[in-house]
Every structure is written in C-alpha cells, then in structure tokens.
Design an enzyme around this catalytic site. Structure first.
Site, PDB file in Angstrom:
ATOM      1  N   ASP A 114      -5.769  -7.231  -3.329  1.00  0.00           N
ATOM      2  CA  ASP A 114      -4.532  -7.872  -2.922  1.00  0.00           C
ATOM      3  C   ASP A 114      -3.407  -6.850  -3.064  1.00  0.00           C
ATOM      4  O   ASP A 114      -3.552  -5.838  -3.761  1.00  0.00           O
ATOM      5  CB  ASP A 114      -4.301  -9.096  -3.827  1.00  0.00           C
ATOM      6  CG  ASP A 114      -3.006  -9.814  -3.527  1.00  0.00           C
ATOM      7  OD1 ASP A 114      -2.639  -9.911  -2.337  1.00  0.00           O
ATOM      8  OD2 ASP A 114      -2.360 -10.286  -4.473  1.00  0.00           O
ATOM      9  N   GLU A 137       0.587  -7.721  -3.191  1.00  0.00           N
ATOM     10  CA  GLU A 137       1.709  -8.141  -4.028  1.00  0.00           C
ATOM     11  C   GLU A 137       1.228  -8.711  -5.356  1.00  0.00           C
ATOM     12  O   GLU A 137       0.317  -9.524  -5.402  1.00  0.00           O
ATOM     13  CB  GLU A 137       2.552  -9.174  -3.288  1.00  0.00           C
ATOM     14  CG  GLU A 137       3.234  -8.610  -2.053  1.00  0.00           C
ATOM     15  CD  GLU A 137       4.012  -9.675  -1.305  1.00  0.00           C
ATOM     16  OE1 GLU A 137       5.015 -10.172  -1.849  1.00  0.00           O
ATOM     17  OE2 GLU A 137       3.600 -10.013  -0.180  1.00  0.00           O
ATOM     18  N   GLU A 170       6.216  -8.635  -6.137  1.00  0.00           N
ATOM     19  CA  GLU A 170       6.270  -9.694  -5.135  1.00  0.00           C
ATOM     20  C   GLU A 170       7.535  -9.536  -4.295  1.00  0.00           C
ATOM     21  O   GLU A 170       8.656  -9.575  -4.808  1.00  0.00           O
ATOM     22  CB  GLU A 170       6.269 -11.073  -5.818  1.00  0.00           C
ATOM     23  CG  GLU A 170       4.987 -11.407  -6.559  1.00  0.00           C
ATOM     24  CD  GLU A 170       3.881 -11.900  -5.623  1.00  0.00           C
ATOM     25  OE1 GLU A 170       4.163 -12.127  -4.423  1.00  0.00           O
ATOM     26  OE2 GLU A 170       2.750 -12.052  -6.098  1.00  0.00           O
ATOM     27  N   SER A 215      -4.089  -8.515   2.545  1.00  0.00           N
ATOM     28  CA  SER A 215      -2.878  -9.183   2.086  1.00  0.00           C
ATOM     29  C   SER A 215      -2.414 -10.228   3.088  1.00  0.00           C
ATOM     30  O   SER A 215      -2.612 -10.073   4.294  1.00  0.00           O
ATOM     31  CB  SER A 215      -1.768  -8.137   1.893  1.00  0.00           C
ATOM     32  OG  SER A 215      -0.536  -8.754   1.586  1.00  0.00           O
ATOM     33  N   ASP A 230      -4.459 -11.736  -7.690  1.00  0.00           N
ATOM     34  CA  ASP A 230      -3.757 -12.462  -8.751  1.00  0.00           C
ATOM     35  C   ASP A 230      -3.437 -13.908  -8.428  1.00  0.00           C
ATOM     36  O   ASP A 230      -2.990 -14.646  -9.293  1.00  0.00           O
ATOM     37  CB  ASP A 230      -2.447 -11.736  -9.092  1.00  0.00           C
ATOM     38  CG  ASP A 230      -1.418 -11.823  -7.961  1.00  0.00           C
ATOM     39  OD1 ASP A 230      -1.820 -11.826  -6.781  1.00  0.00           O
ATOM     40  OD2 ASP A 230      -0.212 -11.880  -8.268  1.00  0.00           O
TER      41      ASP A 230
END
Length: 199
Positions: A7, A9, A15, A90, A152
């Site tokens: 991933d 961010e 973020e 992503s 996450d």
C-alpha cells in the site's frame, strides 16, 4: 517468482487527505480507509466537501508538493527492491501519486484516476478495476507470481489475506484486534525481516 505488493498511504507516505485536511482546516477530510471500509462512500463524501468549499485538484496538489515520504520509507523500499520485484497497489489517484513516486525513486504504482473539469473541480473518479487491490493480486498470481502484501487499512485486507504472506503495517488498533491472525509491525526493519523470511 515472488512479487511484493505494498500500500502507499500510511505505509510509505503520509495520508494525503489527512495532510490536506490539516492544510485547509477541514477536519472531516481526515476520514480515510482506516475509518471507512466503503471506498465509494468515502470518496463521495470527500468530493461533496470539496465542492461545498470550492476546492479542487490545484489545491490538493499544492499540499502534496510539500509531502515527503515517511522517515525511512525510501531506504526500506530501495533495500526491498534490491531483493524482490515490488509494486505499489494504491487506491490513490495518478494526479496525486506522481510527485510522491519521484521522491520514492519511481517505483511501479497501480492506482486510479480522477475525473477533473477544465476549471480544476474534481467531478468524479475512475477505479482501475472493481476491488482493485484484490483483483490486482489475483491477476498477478494468475501470471505465476507468489504475492507478499503489506498495508494498513480496511481496503488492504483482501490483498493481504489473498497473498502467500501478508502483514499489517502501522495499522489501527481496531483493525489489528479484528485480525489477530495477521502479523502486525510498526517499523520498517521488522517488516523487511518478515518479508525476507517469505521470499
């Protein structure tokens, strides 16, 4: 052959929407895929707020220009890419990702596209494919790759669970407690060691 799927961010860079929320003083924009599992609902909420406040792509890109990778992220990625093929998967957008990819040394990224009006208003978004992270991992597996994945957020779980090895990285306490079967790490050295063990 192994292929590591990461991933973006929260794993390699901060973020984007949280940074933009702080830059604009709009706390509602801090809501991310760590909080909302339904991505379409989350994006509809975000685009509604942007329209209401008269904000568009130019303002978001100005915030992104000031975002750097998380401390240690580029070094982690460089070391990982020296031992395995790596792709970033992503749910961000190509209009957001490009300056961040430059700062990370131009890794491969699969992401989505914003629909932007001539005046810069973001009017919609186009997902690359349905369930983009899981679909991409399944496609890579169909090409003969064994995937190892880390992320996450809620939208990373299917990709992580579908891989031969999967890890949570700097996730929320709620996601970690809901998924005790997934090894969870807080620093790059531990994540790198776990990935190495599965190569």
């Amino acid at each position: 052959m192994n292929l590591v799927c990461l991933d973006l961010e929260g794993v390699l860079v901060p973020e984007i929407w949280v940074a933009f929320a702080e830059a604009t003083g709009i706390p509602e924009l801090k809501r991310t895929t760590r909080d909302e599992p339904d991505y379409d609902k989350l994006m509809a909420f975000r685009l509604g707020l942007l329209k209401e406040r008269g904000l568009g792509l130019r303002e978001i890109q100005a915030t992104i220009a000031g975002i750097d990778p998380l401390p240690g992220a580029k070094e982690f990625l460089d070391e990982l890419r020296a031992m395995a093929q790596v792709v970033i998967i992503s749910d961000t957008f190509e209009q957001f990702a490009q300056p961040l990819m430059e700062k990370l040394g131009w890794p491969t990224i699969f992401c989505n596209t914003l629909v932007v009006a001539p005046d810069g208003e973001i009017t919609g978004f186009e997902m690359r494919c349905p369930q983009s992270k899981l679909t991409t991992v399944r496609a890579l597996q169909s090409c003969g790759f064994d995937t190892i994945a880390a992320g996450d957020s809620f939208n990373d779980l299917a990709m992580i669970q579908a891989s031969k090895a999967g890890f949570l990285f700097r996730s929320t306490e709620a996601i970690k407690s809901d998924h005790p079967e997934l090894p969870a790490f807080e620093d790059y050295a531990d994540l790198l060691a776990a990935i190495k063990r599965n190569l």
